[in-house]
Design a protein around this motif. Structure first.
Motif, PDB file in Angstrom:
ATOM      1  N   ALA A 183       0.510  -1.431  -0.107  1.00  0.00           N
ATOM      2  CA  ALA A 183      -0.204  -0.028   0.034  1.00  0.00           C
ATOM      3  C   ALA A 183       0.727   1.154  -0.047  1.00  0.00           C
ATOM      4  O   ALA A 183       0.425   2.417  -0.187  1.00  0.00           O
ATOM      5  CB  ALA A 183      -0.818  -0.029   1.199  1.00  0.00           C
ATOM      6  N   GLU A 184       2.244   1.166   0.331  1.00  0.00           N
ATOM      7  CA  GLU A 184       2.886   2.422   0.195  1.00  0.00           C
ATOM      8  C   GLU A 184       3.891   2.580  -0.752  1.00  0.00           C
ATOM      9  O   GLU A 184       4.273   3.812  -0.910  1.00  0.00           O
ATOM     10  CB  GLU A 184       3.604   2.289   1.875  1.00  0.00           C
ATOM     11  CG  GLU A 184       2.591   2.519   2.889  1.00  0.00           C
ATOM     12  CD  GLU A 184       3.592   2.632   4.189  1.00  0.00           C
ATOM     13  OE1 GLU A 184       4.780   2.720   4.122  1.00  0.00           O
ATOM     14  OE2 GLU A 184       2.940   2.625   5.249  1.00  0.00           O
ATOM     15  N   GLN A 185       4.439   1.606  -1.382  1.00  0.00           N
ATOM     16  CA  GLN A 185       5.469   1.735  -2.726  1.00  0.00           C
ATOM     17  C   GLN A 185       5.624   0.550  -3.551  1.00  0.00           C
ATOM     18  O   GLN A 185       4.876  -0.421  -3.161  1.00  0.00           O
ATOM     19  CB  GLN A 185       6.957   2.080  -1.858  1.00  0.00           C
ATOM     20  CG  GLN A 185       7.576   0.935  -1.137  1.00  0.00           C
ATOM     21  CD  GLN A 185       9.044   1.270  -0.959  1.00  0.00           C
ATOM     22  OE1 GLN A 185       9.401   2.209  -0.444  1.00  0.00           O
ATOM     23  NE2 GLN A 185       9.973   0.235  -1.420  1.00  0.00           N
ATOM     24  N   SER A 186       6.044   0.967  -4.734  1.00  0.00           N
ATOM     25  CA  SER A 186       6.451   0.154  -5.627  1.00  0.00           C
ATOM     26  C   SER A 186       8.152  -0.072  -5.734  1.00  0.00           C
ATOM     27  O   SER A 186       8.743   1.001  -5.318  1.00  0.00           O
ATOM     28  CB  SER A 186       5.718   0.242  -6.759  1.00  0.00           C
ATOM     29  OG  SER A 186       6.128   1.503  -7.313  1.00  0.00           O
ATOM     30  N   ALA A 187       8.542  -0.818  -6.535  1.00  0.00           N
ATOM     31  CA  ALA A 187       9.790  -0.750  -6.884  1.00  0.00           C
ATOM     32  C   ALA A 187      10.057  -0.931  -8.301  1.00  0.00           C
ATOM     33  O   ALA A 187       9.140  -1.722  -9.093  1.00  0.00           O
ATOM     34  CB  ALA A 187      10.621  -1.804  -6.104  1.00  0.00           C
TER      35      ALA A 187
END
Length: 213
Positions: A183-187
């Motif tokens: 829910a907070e980041q992707s890479a």
């Protein structure tokens, strides 16, 4: 270049009390054995975390462990790890390979972005890959060669590959994988290849296919 939300468009960087008495000696032996076992376990854990897959062409190679992006990836022979001094904000690590006589070459770069929902991975990755192609090959054309869902250590991901050519005839390939990390980041991992050697393209694909979290 366009990466997941919250990442700005960047240029390509230049290319972790003993008991007393007669029981003491036995206790020391037990503690010593436990210490050796702990060292063996730690060594095994480090090997597991830094190794590439057993069946991978890059098995056994050193790896970049990018804690900011939450990714690790192998460093093939002949590639150079960036020490971070030349990286701009959008990227958190990179490796590069110089081309013959300073021409061509390749780079794989990692970074992080805002959250990406699994349902939008294809659209986001294809759009970002096209934007990368426009950035690195301005006023040119790009052709979609591959677009498929994948996974990285069980996390949903998507990979897109494009062939690109600028208005001066310079040709290359863009390969982008975006990984949904919650829910907070992707890479993401971005591969840029300008070498005419097919072996270099295969190395970039192997690096990205062997990525882990």
């Amino acid at each position: 270049m366009t990466t997941p939300p919250a990442v700005c468009p960047p240029p390509l960087p230049s290319m972790p009390p003993l008991p007393a008495g007669p029981r003491r000696t036995r206790h020391i032996r037990v503690v010593g054995a436990a210490g050796v076992l702990l060292l063996v376990l730690l060594a095994g854990a480090m090997w597991w975390l830094t190794r590439d897959g057993d069946n991978s062409p890059l098995a056994g190679r050193p790896r970049v462990t990018d804690s900011a992006a939450g990714l690790s990836y192998a460093i093939p022979d002949g590639w150079k790890r960036n020490d971070g001094k030349d990286l701009i904000q959008a990227f958190t690590s990179s490796i590069t390979k110089a081309g013959p006589d300073g021409h061509g070459g390749a780079a794989v770069l990692a970074g992080r972005g805002g959250a990406v929902d699994e349902s939008t991975l294809q659209r986001r990755t294809e759009a970002a890959a096209r934007s990368n192609a426009e950035f690195f090959y301005p006023d040119g054309t790009s052709t979609l060669e591959e677009s498929r869902p994948t996974s990285v250590s069980g996390h949903p991901a998507y990979t897109v590959s494009l062939s690109a050519r600028d208005d001066g005839g310079r040709a290359g390939r863009i390969r982008l994988t975006i990984v949904a990390q919650g829910a907070e980041q992707s890479a993401f991992l971005l591969g840029v290849t300008e070498s005419p050697e097919p072996a270099v393209t295969r190395e970039v694909e192997a690096i990205m296919a062997g990525a882990a979290m």
